[in-house]
Design an enzyme around this catalytic site. Sequence first.
Site, PDB file in Angstrom:
ATOM      1  N   ASN A  25       0.899  -1.263  -0.002  1.00 28.11           N
ATOM      2  CA  ASN A  25      -0.011   0.159   0.099  1.00 28.11           C
ATOM      3  C   ASN A  25       0.883   1.238  -0.075  1.00 28.11           C
ATOM      4  O   ASN A  25       0.545   2.184  -0.677  1.00 28.11           O
ATOM      5  CB  ASN A  25      -1.186  -0.041   1.180  1.00 28.11           C
ATOM      6  CG  ASN A  25      -1.909  -1.324   1.021  1.00 28.11           C
ATOM      7  OD1 ASN A  25      -1.977  -1.743   0.045  1.00 28.11           O
ATOM      8  ND2 ASN A  25      -2.723  -1.543   2.118  1.00 28.11           N
ATOM      9  N   HIS A  55     -18.964  36.045 -30.393  1.00 27.44           N
ATOM     10  CA  HIS A  55     -20.233  35.450 -31.105  1.00 27.44           C
ATOM     11  C   HIS A  55     -19.860  34.811 -32.320  1.00 27.44           C
ATOM     12  O   HIS A  55     -20.756  34.453 -33.309  1.00 27.44           O
ATOM     13  CB  HIS A  55     -21.362  36.226 -31.151  1.00 27.44           C
ATOM     14  CG  HIS A  55     -21.539  37.035 -29.864  1.00 27.44           C
ATOM     15  ND1 HIS A  55     -22.082  36.640 -28.668  1.00 27.44           N
ATOM     16  CD2 HIS A  55     -21.019  38.311 -29.784  1.00 27.44           C
ATOM     17  CE1 HIS A  55     -22.284  37.633 -27.836  1.00 27.44           C
ATOM     18  NE2 HIS A  55     -21.525  38.630 -28.200  1.00 27.44           N
ATOM     19  N   SER A  76      -8.454  11.691 -47.858  1.00 30.74           N
ATOM     20  CA  SER A  76      -9.622  10.919 -47.660  1.00 30.74           C
ATOM     21  C   SER A  76      -9.597   9.634 -48.661  1.00 30.74           C
ATOM     22  O   SER A  76      -8.950   9.652 -49.547  1.00 30.74           O
ATOM     23  CB  SER A  76     -10.887  11.737 -48.129  1.00 30.74           C
ATOM     24  OG  SER A  76     -11.995  10.929 -48.650  1.00 30.74           O
ATOM     25  N   LYS A 110      -9.154  15.873 -50.898  1.00 30.16           N
ATOM     26  CA  LYS A 110      -9.263  16.541 -49.409  1.00 30.16           C
ATOM     27  C   LYS A 110      -7.729  16.357 -48.714  1.00 30.16           C
ATOM     28  O   LYS A 110      -7.005  15.650 -49.009  1.00 30.16           O
ATOM     29  CB  LYS A 110      -9.988  15.236 -48.772  1.00 30.16           C
ATOM     30  CG  LYS A 110     -11.284  15.584 -49.335  1.00 30.16           C
ATOM     31  CD  LYS A 110     -12.112  16.504 -48.512  1.00 30.16           C
ATOM     32  CE  LYS A 110     -12.880  16.186 -47.169  1.00 30.16           C
ATOM     33  NZ  LYS A 110     -13.382  17.254 -46.454  1.00 30.16           N
ATOM     34  N   ASN A 130      -7.192  17.114 -44.808  1.00 30.50           N
ATOM     35  CA  ASN A 130      -8.044  17.220 -43.610  1.00 30.50           C
ATOM     36  C   ASN A 130      -7.080  17.273 -42.367  1.00 30.50           C
ATOM     37  O   ASN A 130      -6.127  16.900 -41.970  1.00 30.50           O
ATOM     38  CB  ASN A 130      -8.850  16.100 -43.373  1.00 30.50           C
ATOM     39  CG  ASN A 130      -9.816  15.961 -44.461  1.00 30.50           C
ATOM     40  OD1 ASN A 130     -10.311  16.943 -45.033  1.00 30.50           O
ATOM     41  ND2 ASN A 130     -10.102  14.727 -44.760  1.00 30.50           N
ATOM     42  N   GLU A 181      -8.067  17.692 -34.948  1.00 27.95           N
ATOM     43  CA  GLU A 181      -9.396  17.042 -34.575  1.00 27.95           C
ATOM     44  C   GLU A 181      -9.352  15.996 -33.405  1.00 27.95           C
ATOM     45  O   GLU A 181     -10.048  15.741 -32.588  1.00 27.95           O
ATOM     46  CB  GLU A 181     -10.212  16.273 -35.881  1.00 27.95           C
ATOM     47  CG  GLU A 181     -10.841  17.584 -36.703  1.00 27.95           C
ATOM     48  CD  GLU A 181     -11.079  16.807 -38.051  1.00 27.95           C
ATOM     49  OE1 GLU A 181     -11.880  17.691 -38.631  1.00 27.95           O
ATOM     50  OE2 GLU A 181     -10.889  15.427 -38.295  1.00 27.95           O
ATOM     51  N   TYR A 197      -6.512   2.067   2.832  1.00 27.60           N
ATOM     52  CA  TYR A 197      -6.310   1.584   1.347  1.00 27.60           C
ATOM     53  C   TYR A 197      -7.573   0.602   1.102  1.00 27.60           C
ATOM     54  O   TYR A 197      -7.787  -0.005   1.707  1.00 27.60           O
ATOM     55  CB  TYR A 197      -4.918   0.744   1.162  1.00 27.60           C
ATOM     56  CG  TYR A 197      -4.883   0.234  -0.250  1.00 27.60           C
ATOM     57  CD1 TYR A 197      -4.499   0.773  -1.238  1.00 27.60           C
ATOM     58  CD2 TYR A 197      -5.556  -1.023  -0.413  1.00 27.60           C
ATOM     59  CE1 TYR A 197      -4.342   0.369  -2.551  1.00 27.60           C
ATOM     60  CE2 TYR A 197      -5.195  -1.564  -1.742  1.00 27.60           C
ATOM     61  CZ  TYR A 197      -4.940  -0.868  -2.724  1.00 27.60           C
ATOM     62  OH  TYR A 197      -4.768  -1.439  -3.934  1.00 27.60           O
ATOM     63  N   GLN A 257      -6.695   0.621  -7.230  1.00 26.83           N
ATOM     64  CA  GLN A 257      -5.551  -0.015  -8.123  1.00 26.83           C
ATOM     65  C   GLN A 257      -6.069   0.720  -9.740  1.00 26.83           C
ATOM     66  O   GLN A 257      -5.221   0.615 -10.586  1.00 26.83           O
ATOM     67  CB  GLN A 257      -5.724  -1.778  -8.209  1.00 26.83           C
ATOM     68  CG  GLN A 257      -5.121  -2.242  -9.327  1.00 26.83           C
ATOM     69  CD  GLN A 257      -4.796  -3.542  -9.171  1.00 26.83           C
ATOM     70  OE1 GLN A 257      -4.162  -3.987  -8.268  1.00 26.83           O
ATOM     71  NE2 GLN A 257      -5.696  -4.409  -9.685  1.00 26.83           N
ATOM     72  N   LYS A 311      -4.406   3.921 -11.621  1.00 27.92           N
ATOM     73  CA  LYS A 311      -3.198   3.600 -12.762  1.00 27.92           C
ATOM     74  C   LYS A 311      -3.685   3.980 -14.091  1.00 27.92           C
ATOM     75  O   LYS A 311      -3.197   4.707 -15.017  1.00 27.92           O
ATOM     76  CB  LYS A 311      -2.418   2.882 -12.360  1.00 27.92           C
ATOM     77  CG  LYS A 311      -1.386   2.952 -11.151  1.00 27.92           C
ATOM     78  CD  LYS A 311      -0.912   1.655 -10.562  1.00 27.92           C
ATOM     79  CE  LYS A 311      -1.385   0.833  -9.658  1.00 27.92           C
ATOM     80  NZ  LYS A 311      -2.370   1.320  -8.745  1.00 27.92           N
TER      81      LYS A 311
END
Length: 463
Positions: A111, A157, A278, A284, A286, A291, A318, A323, A326
């Site tokens: 512990n 805005h 793509s 494309k 991207n 993202e 404990y 556990q 982690k």
Amino acid sequence: MSEKLWGGRFAESTDALVERFTASIAVDARLYRQDIRGSIAHARMLGRVGVLEAAEVEAITAGLLQVREEISAGQLPLSEALEDIHMHVENRLIELIGDTGKKLHTGRSRNDQVATDMRLYVREALDDAIARLQELQTVFLDLAEREAETVLPGLTHMQVAQPVTFGHHCMAYVEMFHRDTGRLQDARKRVNVLPLGSAALAGTTFPIDRWDVARELGFDHVAENSLDAVSDRDFLLEVLSDFSILAVHLSRLSEELIYWMSSALAFIDLPDAFCTGSSIMPQKKNPDVAELIRGKSGKVMGQMTSLLILMKGQPLAYNRDNQEDKSIFFSALDEIQASLEVLIHMLPGLRTYPKRMREEAEKGFATATDLADYLVRKGIPFRDAHAIVGRAVRLAQTQGIGLEGLSLHELQKICPQVGPEVAEVLSLEGSVAARNHLGGTAPEQVRSAIARARTRLQRERSF
Ligand code: ARG
């Protein structure tokens, strides 16, 4: 009888399902360096206080170093039957050096051991994240310098509001990342406290010297209360909160990159090497990196929530629930570190398209406030000036032009006080240059903000 290191009181061996269910080795194997470092410090301290003999300490230390070699070379087989990293190390030590190895766990529990390992690990992770955040600040400082004069339509805005310099916008992120860095540096103080010596929950009957261990492991303090030290995970919660705030900043930045790179705006481009294509649309390109950072930020915040909920029902001290801390922490840490790293490499290659930024700023009447302020300087009360400029905007709108497209004659028809110097007032450059005070967007201010931030960063680095 069970063959486990703790198997003495068990008449049956553990069910295979339970072994699988309770094992954490797949997740906590990454603590092996910290675990061994902590064990060596513990053994040496036991030697100094006379619980172990010098030769025993020597054998244990040499054995532990060999276990470390084996694990880093991938030579130690990991098995669910041995539960976790602590058992793997101890078990292998006993295999290597025999009965002396069985003395290592004197005055210690898993512990306080796991709490110590985690604190050592998090301390290193924090130093790493802090260094990356400082590097990211440098990336933004360099971008700000390069783009100190570039004019971008500033938004409120998500509507064009007033022109700002791209450099000023970059400096906004420097401020955010500076605060993020400070939060992590602050959290580090509370992470860097030694739990070892708390044993299972109540301390130990051996005459341990906890400050000795703390010094050896580089901890600034020794935990005052054994129950608290083995059971609380607020040091992780604090770091996860800081990571969550940082993740919000990274997500907002990503959103801006995506929006700026949209085909409709085309304000910026990101390097080919940091974009993806793509599988069906050949044209494309991207911004997937941005993202994904935006997406991963949600995971980081989710992990913070997971740990809060993991902790909230636990009585002292404990409990095995802990556990799970982690996998929660490592998942958030890995996303944060990877996001910082990819941004550090991607952003220096960011290209701006100032012409497109100008077009949008002009379409959006970005200098309308400048015109109103100008009229105020001519003696017109601000409210009236606001209404007058509103009429000018309407006129320009019907003609499909920006305010700077209106002739002096047209402007004077709306407000006779307007003079020829209005051209400068309505220009984007004039607008940004006029906001020339601390915190303002003028290129001159951006340059001095950069200089101050560089000095501050230097100080922050020597923290
Ligand atoms: N693998 C355990 C954890 O990560 C180590 C501590 C186990 N302690 C215990 N009393 N079973 O929390």
